[in-house]
Design an enzyme around this catalytic site. Structure first.
Site, short mmCIF file in Angstrom:
data_model
loop_
_atom_site.label_atom_id
_atom_site.label_comp_id
_atom_site.label_asym_id
_atom_site.label_seq_id
_atom_site.Cartn_x
_atom_site.Cartn_y
_atom_site.Cartn_z
N ASP A 1 0.80 -1.13 -0.21
CA ASP A 1 0.02 -0.04 0.09
C ASP A 1 0.99 1.19 -0.21
OD1 ASP A 1 0.80 -0.49 2.61
OD2 ASP A 1 -1.16 -0.37 3.47
N GLU B 1 13.75 -3.09 11.79
CA GLU B 1 14.86 -2.83 10.71
C GLU B 1 15.97 -2.72 11.21
OE1 GLU B 1 11.98 -1.15 11.42
OE2 GLU B 1 10.80 -0.70 9.80
#
Ligand SMILES: *[C@@H]1O[C@H](CO)[C@@H](O)[C@H](O)[C@H]1NC(C)=O
Length: 223
Positions: free
Chosen positions: A88, A176
């Site tokens: 998205d 991350e």
């Protein structure tokens, strides 16, 4: 299906791309498979349900499955780059050309990320020295999933590179940095997008529409 359709339209414009899609379920879904097949994009579609013990941020079991697939199937030495792409988000096609030449780890700004208008690496003399980002003092790599790419060589040199799936509760936005700390230091970062001055990806979200029934009728189409 709406997100995937739009994302397929983006990826269709990217040369030499292989799309790995991971279904968060025990089985793949035939509608998704049809969409991928129709897209004409080279793809792999696999299923990996989130394990019950997993309390990490969403998608880590699935990303690990994709990494495992790459470790098993990618021809060693064949140059390639890995990017974790939300379906998205909004992508300027230039992003894919920027990341294509990643030698080890590359980074760039991400729009609308982590409650900020813009998160980005701070570049001095062509080197990333710090980050302008949420919680940047607590993270070696204060970068969003959409803000970096790695060369596949890294997946061999630091095997097995995987995302944490069991993390202490309330640990914000560490996926991350913990992933990248396995292979890299800040010294390794190759700043892209004109030394991180350009924005080529935005962290956009699709929301569920407020559907109202009984209002549709056939309309003329003006394009
Ligand atoms: C980035 O900055 C370095 C150092 O100032 C410079 O040599 C290099 O050409 C710049 N790169 C781009 C793509 O602008």
């Amino acid at each position: 299906m709406a997100d995937l359709t739009r994302f397929a339209n983006t990826l269709r414009n990217v040369r030499r791309l292989h799309w790995i899609v991971v279904e968060d379920w025990t089985f793949t879904n035939h509608n998704v498979h049809d969409l991928l097949h129709t897209s004409n994009i080279s793809f792999t579609y696999i299923a990996q349900a989130t394990r019950e013990t997993s309390n990490a941020s969403k998608g880590n079991d699935q990303k690990n499955s994709a990494l495992e697939w790459i470790n098993k199937n990618h021809r060693f030495g064949e140059p390639a780059v890995v990017y974790f792409a939300d379906d998205d988000n909004t992508y300027d096609l230039r992003l894919f050309e920027e990341m294509r030449y990643t030698k080890k780890l590359s980074m760039w700004p991400v729009g609308f990320s982590g409650a900020m208008r813009l998160e980005k690496p701070i570049v001095k003399d062509g080197k990333v020295t710090n980050f302008s980002a949420w919680w940047s003092n607590h993270r070696v790599f204060a970068v969003d999933m959409a803000g970096f790419a790695i060369n596949t060589n890294v997946l061999w040199d630091y095997y097995p590179m995987r995302f944490e799936t069991i993390v202490p509760a309330k640990t914000c936005c560490m996926a991350e940095t913990h992933f990248l700390e396995q292979c890299c230091t800040r010294e390794d970062i190759e700043p892209k997008a004109d030394n991180c001055t350009k924005v080529y990806v935005w962290h956009t979200k699709t929301v569920k529409p407020g559907l109202r029934v009984g209002q549709s009728k056939n309309e003329d189409i003006y394009v």
